[in-house]
Motif scaffolding. Sequence first.
Motif, mmCIF file in Angstrom:
data_model
loop_
_atom_site.group_PDB
_atom_site.id
_atom_site.type_symbol
_atom_site.label_atom_id
_atom_site.label_comp_id
_atom_site.label_asym_id
_atom_site.label_seq_id
_atom_site.Cartn_x
_atom_site.Cartn_y
_atom_site.Cartn_z
ATOM 1 N N UNK A 71 38.512 -21.502 21.799
ATOM 2 C CA UNK A 71 38.384 -20.202 21.123
ATOM 3 C C UNK A 71 37.103 -20.079 20.307
ATOM 4 N N UNK A 72 36.520 -21.198 19.895
ATOM 5 C CA UNK A 72 35.240 -21.158 19.162
ATOM 6 C C UNK A 72 34.124 -21.495 20.160
ATOM 7 N N UNK A 73 33.476 -20.453 20.644
ATOM 8 C CA UNK A 73 32.504 -20.607 21.724
ATOM 9 C C UNK A 73 31.098 -20.890 21.205
ATOM 10 N N UNK A 74 30.282 -21.405 22.100
ATOM 11 C CA UNK A 74 28.890 -21.726 21.793
ATOM 12 C C UNK A 74 28.005 -20.484 21.954
ATOM 13 N N UNK A 75 27.010 -20.359 21.063
ATOM 14 C CA UNK A 75 26.019 -19.279 21.146
ATOM 15 C C UNK A 75 24.634 -19.905 21.005
ATOM 16 N N UNK A 76 23.792 -19.724 22.014
ATOM 17 C CA UNK A 76 22.447 -20.291 21.982
ATOM 18 C C UNK A 76 21.489 -19.378 21.230
ATOM 19 N N UNK A 77 20.669 -19.961 20.384
ATOM 20 C CA UNK A 77 19.621 -19.215 19.688
ATOM 21 C C UNK A 77 18.440 -19.060 20.645
ATOM 22 N N UNK A 78 17.965 -17.838 20.803
ATOM 23 C CA UNK A 78 16.853 -17.589 21.717
ATOM 24 C C UNK A 78 15.514 -18.038 21.149
ATOM 25 N N UNK A 79 15.483 -18.335 19.857
ATOM 26 C CA UNK A 79 14.229 -18.790 19.243
ATOM 27 C C UNK A 79 14.089 -20.311 19.317
ATOM 28 N N UNK A 80 15.129 -21.011 18.881
ATOM 29 C CA UNK A 80 15.018 -22.470 18.795
ATOM 30 C C UNK A 80 15.750 -23.205 19.910
ATOM 31 N N UNK A 81 16.677 -22.533 20.612
ATOM 32 C CA UNK A 81 17.401 -23.170 21.703
ATOM 33 C C UNK A 81 18.627 -23.948 21.263
ATOM 34 N N UNK A 82 18.853 -24.032 19.940
ATOM 35 C CA UNK A 82 20.024 -24.767 19.456
ATOM 36 C C UNK A 82 21.290 -23.926 19.630
ATOM 37 N N UNK A 83 22.450 -24.561 19.391
ATOM 38 C CA UNK A 83 23.736 -23.919 19.644
ATOM 39 C C UNK A 83 24.495 -23.741 18.332
#
Length: 94
Positions: A71-83
């Motif tokens: 239920x707690x999903x990953x979201x990638x940052x488009x600037x740094x690539x971290x999750x």
Amino acid sequence: MQCEATFVNKMAKLRQETEAAIHEANTRLDQAERDRAEVLHLQNTFRLSWVPDELVNYCSNSKCRAPFTQTRRRHHCRCCGRVFCHNCTDQSAQ
């Protein structure tokens, strides 16, 4: 005669305004080209890469560190690539 002089003056004023608008547009275009070149340079210099999902089990925010679940999903940052988790992503740059 008066009518011709007025017409010539109006045409001259329109030409000046048009030239000023073209100059401003060219200036903005040049700035956009410089900004684009800078972004490309930074991308090539730092080679930021996307962190694969399978390598990340916890939110990358050091204050959160919540584990990812069904239920707690990953979201990638488009600037740094971290999750990050949903709570740590407000769609703004820090």
